[in-house]
Motif scaffolding. Structure first.
Motif, PDB file in Angstrom:
ATOM      1  N   ALA A  73     -13.184  -4.218  -4.457  1.00 11.02           N
ATOM      2  CA  ALA A  73     -13.646  -3.033  -3.309  1.00 11.02           C
ATOM      3  C   ALA A  73     -12.654  -2.711  -2.184  1.00 11.02           C
ATOM      4  CB  ALA A  73     -14.904  -3.571  -2.568  1.00 11.02           C
ATOM      5  N   THR A  74     -11.912  -4.125  -1.926  1.00 10.16           N
ATOM      6  CA  THR A  74     -10.994  -3.675  -1.111  1.00 10.16           C
ATOM      7  C   THR A  74      -9.539  -3.467  -1.442  1.00 10.16           C
ATOM      8  OG1 THR A  74     -10.257  -6.177  -1.023  1.00 10.16           O
ATOM      9  CG2 THR A  74     -11.876  -5.605   0.354  1.00 10.16           C
ATOM     10  N   GLY A  75      -9.330  -2.743  -2.743  1.00  8.82           N
ATOM     11  CA  GLY A  75      -8.015  -2.406  -2.964  1.00  8.82           C
ATOM     12  C   GLY A  75      -7.782  -2.967  -4.481  1.00  8.82           C
ATOM     13  N   VAL A  76      -6.446  -2.365  -4.991  1.00 10.55           N
ATOM     14  CA  VAL A  76      -5.952  -2.686  -6.270  1.00 10.55           C
ATOM     15  C   VAL A  76      -4.670  -3.865  -6.307  1.00 10.55           C
ATOM     16  CG1 VAL A  76      -5.258  -1.707  -8.458  1.00 10.55           C
ATOM     17  CG2 VAL A  76      -7.039  -0.687  -7.063  1.00 10.55           C
ATOM     18  N   ARG A  77      -4.876  -4.657  -6.760  1.00  8.76           N
ATOM     19  CA  ARG A  77      -3.613  -5.343  -6.586  1.00  8.76           C
ATOM     20  C   ARG A  77      -2.389  -4.729  -7.226  1.00  8.76           C
ATOM     21  NH1 ARG A  77      -3.639  -9.628  -2.909  1.00  8.76           N
ATOM     22  NH2 ARG A  77      -5.761 -10.125  -3.038  1.00  8.76           N
ATOM     23  N   VAL A  78      -1.314  -5.370  -7.097  1.00  2.59           N
ATOM     24  CA  VAL A  78       0.147  -4.876  -7.191  1.00  2.59           C
ATOM     25  C   VAL A  78       0.403  -4.635  -8.789  1.00  2.59           C
ATOM     26  CG1 VAL A  78       2.491  -5.263  -7.285  1.00  2.59           C
ATOM     27  CG2 VAL A  78       1.105  -5.847  -5.226  1.00  2.59           C
ATOM     28  N   GLY A  79      -0.276  -5.578  -9.564  1.00  2.00           N
ATOM     29  CA  GLY A  79      -0.068  -5.473 -10.851  1.00  2.00           C
ATOM     30  C   GLY A  79      -1.178  -4.100 -11.622  1.00  2.00           C
ATOM     31  N   LEU A 138      -1.918   5.246  -0.462  1.00  2.00           N
ATOM     32  CA  LEU A 138      -2.667   4.419   0.615  1.00  2.00           C
ATOM     33  C   LEU A 138      -2.718   3.025   0.564  1.00  2.00           C
ATOM     34  CD1 LEU A 138      -4.649   4.946   3.027  1.00  2.00           C
ATOM     35  CD2 LEU A 138      -6.389   5.015   1.277  1.00  2.00           C
ATOM     36  N   LEU A 139      -2.306   2.338   1.404  1.00  2.00           N
ATOM     37  CA  LEU A 139      -2.043   1.048   1.314  1.00  2.00           C
ATOM     38  C   LEU A 139      -2.718  -0.043   2.192  1.00  2.00           C
ATOM     39  CD1 LEU A 139       0.120  -0.899  -0.478  1.00  2.00           C
ATOM     40  CD2 LEU A 139       1.606  -0.754   1.751  1.00  2.00           C
ATOM     41  N   ASP A 140      -3.318  -1.209   1.916  1.00  2.00           N
ATOM     42  CA  ASP A 140      -4.157  -2.086   2.485  1.00  2.00           C
ATOM     43  C   ASP A 140      -3.138  -3.196   2.874  1.00  2.00           C
ATOM     44  OD1 ASP A 140      -6.278  -0.656   2.980  1.00  2.00           O
ATOM     45  OD2 ASP A 140      -7.586  -2.055   1.347  1.00  2.00           O
ATOM     46  N   GLN A 183      -4.658  -0.285   7.240  1.00  2.00           N
ATOM     47  CA  GLN A 183      -4.759   0.560   6.236  1.00  2.00           C
ATOM     48  C   GLN A 183      -3.738   1.535   6.483  1.00  2.00           C
ATOM     49  OE1 GLN A 183      -8.246   3.107   5.043  1.00  2.00           O
ATOM     50  NE2 GLN A 183      -8.353   1.421   3.391  1.00  2.00           N
ATOM     51  N   ILE A 184      -2.954   1.878   5.655  1.00  2.00           N
ATOM     52  CA  ILE A 184      -1.480   2.862   6.429  1.00  2.00           C
ATOM     53  C   ILE A 184      -1.266   3.690   4.906  1.00  2.00           C
ATOM     54  CG2 ILE A 184      -0.032   0.943   5.487  1.00  2.00           C
ATOM     55  CD1 ILE A 184       1.770   1.946   8.353  1.00  2.00           C
ATOM     56  N   MET A 185      -1.021   4.795   5.557  1.00  2.00           N
ATOM     57  CA  MET A 185      -0.373   5.904   4.481  1.00  2.00           C
ATOM     58  C   MET A 185       1.135   6.068   4.497  1.00  2.00           C
ATOM     59  SD  MET A 185      -3.172   7.662   3.436  1.00  2.00           S
ATOM     60  CE  MET A 185      -2.276   8.933   2.728  1.00  2.00           C
ATOM     61  N   SER A 214      -1.151 -10.356   1.808  1.00  2.00           N
ATOM     62  CA  SER A 214      -0.990  -9.397   0.868  1.00  2.00           C
ATOM     63  C   SER A 214      -1.167  -8.236   1.158  1.00  2.00           C
ATOM     64  CB  SER A 214      -2.240 -10.114  -0.004  1.00  2.00           C
ATOM     65  OG  SER A 214      -3.580  -9.878   0.394  1.00  2.00           O
ATOM     66  N   CYS A 215      -0.788  -7.287   0.159  1.00  3.96           N
ATOM     67  CA  CYS A 215      -0.901  -6.045   0.147  1.00  3.96           C
ATOM     68  C   CYS A 215      -1.480  -5.434  -1.054  1.00  3.96           C
ATOM     69  CB  CYS A 215       0.544  -5.277   0.276  1.00  3.96           C
ATOM     70  SG  CYS A 215       1.492  -5.634   1.834  1.00  3.96           S
ATOM     71  N   ASP A 216      -2.398  -4.407  -0.859  1.00  6.96           N
ATOM     72  CA  ASP A 216      -3.157  -3.871  -2.088  1.00  6.96           C
ATOM     73  C   ASP A 216      -3.046  -2.315  -1.933  1.00  6.96           C
ATOM     74  OD1 ASP A 216      -4.256  -6.307  -2.465  1.00  6.96           O
ATOM     75  OD2 ASP A 216      -6.156  -5.854  -1.167  1.00  6.96           O
ATOM     76  N   ILE A 217      -2.929  -1.592  -3.132  1.00  5.39           N
ATOM     77  CA  ILE A 217      -2.639  -0.135  -3.433  1.00  5.39           C
ATOM     78  C   ILE A 217      -4.225   0.297  -3.515  1.00  5.39           C
ATOM     79  CG2 ILE A 217      -1.878   1.590  -4.677  1.00  5.39           C
ATOM     80  CD1 ILE A 217       0.481  -0.249  -5.670  1.00  5.39           C
ATOM     81  N   VAL A 218      -4.624   1.175  -2.451  1.00  7.38           N
ATOM     82  CA  VAL A 218      -5.968   1.685  -2.425  1.00  7.38           C
ATOM     83  C   VAL A 218      -5.794   3.070  -3.514  1.00  7.38           C
ATOM     84  CG1 VAL A 218      -7.754   2.652  -1.244  1.00  7.38           C
ATOM     85  CG2 VAL A 218      -6.520   0.409  -0.431  1.00  7.38           C
TER      86      VAL A 218
END
Length: 223
Positions: A73-79, A138-140, A183-185, A214-218
């Motif tokens: 729910a908080t984003g998708v991992r880099v993989g 869109l990056l978390d 959360q940044i575009m 860490s960083c997640d791709i939303v």
């Protein structure tokens, strides 16, 4: 639409968005699109009861993003970035105008033939130079704990400069236990920037790793 990233977080901008969404589920129609992702990234928080249409739209986009990646729910991992992009329909190439090559009054002269050959060479050369595609991301960005300086964290993120990378709107989103994530575009030129490399080689290593856990791709959309 009159709403832009520069004014969407103001009361007048939210009012314009609310009025635009009257009778609509999403900005571009009945389905979520990259336009919704861009505006969602610029809205600092749920507009609230004062803007009923915008509030319902905000909740709907949040739900759609969460349901697109079950269990994350908080984003998708880099993989998972390779599965995230939503391919846009390829743009139609403009048809060339061949009228200039026609001789309406008789046989072509040597000059006419030479000019026609030069035009053909120019067309073939230009067809090989295809403009590189762009993507909106869109990056978390998550801090280590609730004591992390989020102002310094965002400054560290935006300090990363490279050809083909353009930072956009951002906002802080509560995660829980007093912790907020950034959360940044960002917009990238696909041939120049890899989001995976940006995260693994820039955002999660020193000096940024002092603030970033860490960083997640939303969301990842072709433009």
């Amino acid at each position: 639409m009159a709403v832009t990233f520069s004014d969407i977080h103001t009361e007048s901008g939210l009012k314009s968005l609310d009025e635009y969404l009257a009778g609509k589920s999403y900005i571009s129609g009945d389905q979520i699109s990259k336009d919704d992702i861009k505006v969602y990234g610029a809205v600092l928080e749920n507009p609230g009861d004062a803007f009923t249409n915008a509030s319902k739209w905000y909740d709907s986009v949040s739900s759609q993003l969460a349901s697109s990646f079950p269990g994350k729910a908080t984003g998708v991992r880099v993989g998972a970035a390779a599965a995230a992009p939503v391919e846009a329909a390829p743009a139609k190439e403009a048809a060339g105008d061949d009228d200039d090559d026609l001789d309406l009054f008789g046989d072509e002269t040597e000059e006419d033939k030479k000019a026609a050959e030069e035009r053909e060479k120019a067309k073939k050369g230009s067809s090989k130079k295809k403009e590189s595609g762009k993507s909106s991301v869109l990056l978390d960005v998550k801090p280590w704990d609730d004591e992390t300086d989020m102002v310094a964290l965002e400054k560290a993120v935006r300090s990363i400069e490279m050809p083909g990378l353009f930072w956009g709107a951002s906002k802080l989103v509560p995660v829980g236990y007093g912790i907020k994530k950034l959360q940044i575009m960002l917009t990238i030129i696909d041939d120049l920037v890899s989001v995976d490399s940006l995260i693994e080689e820039r955002l999660t290593v020193e000096p940024c790793s002092e603030y970033i856990q860490s960083c997640d791709i939303v969301a990842f959309n072709k433009i």
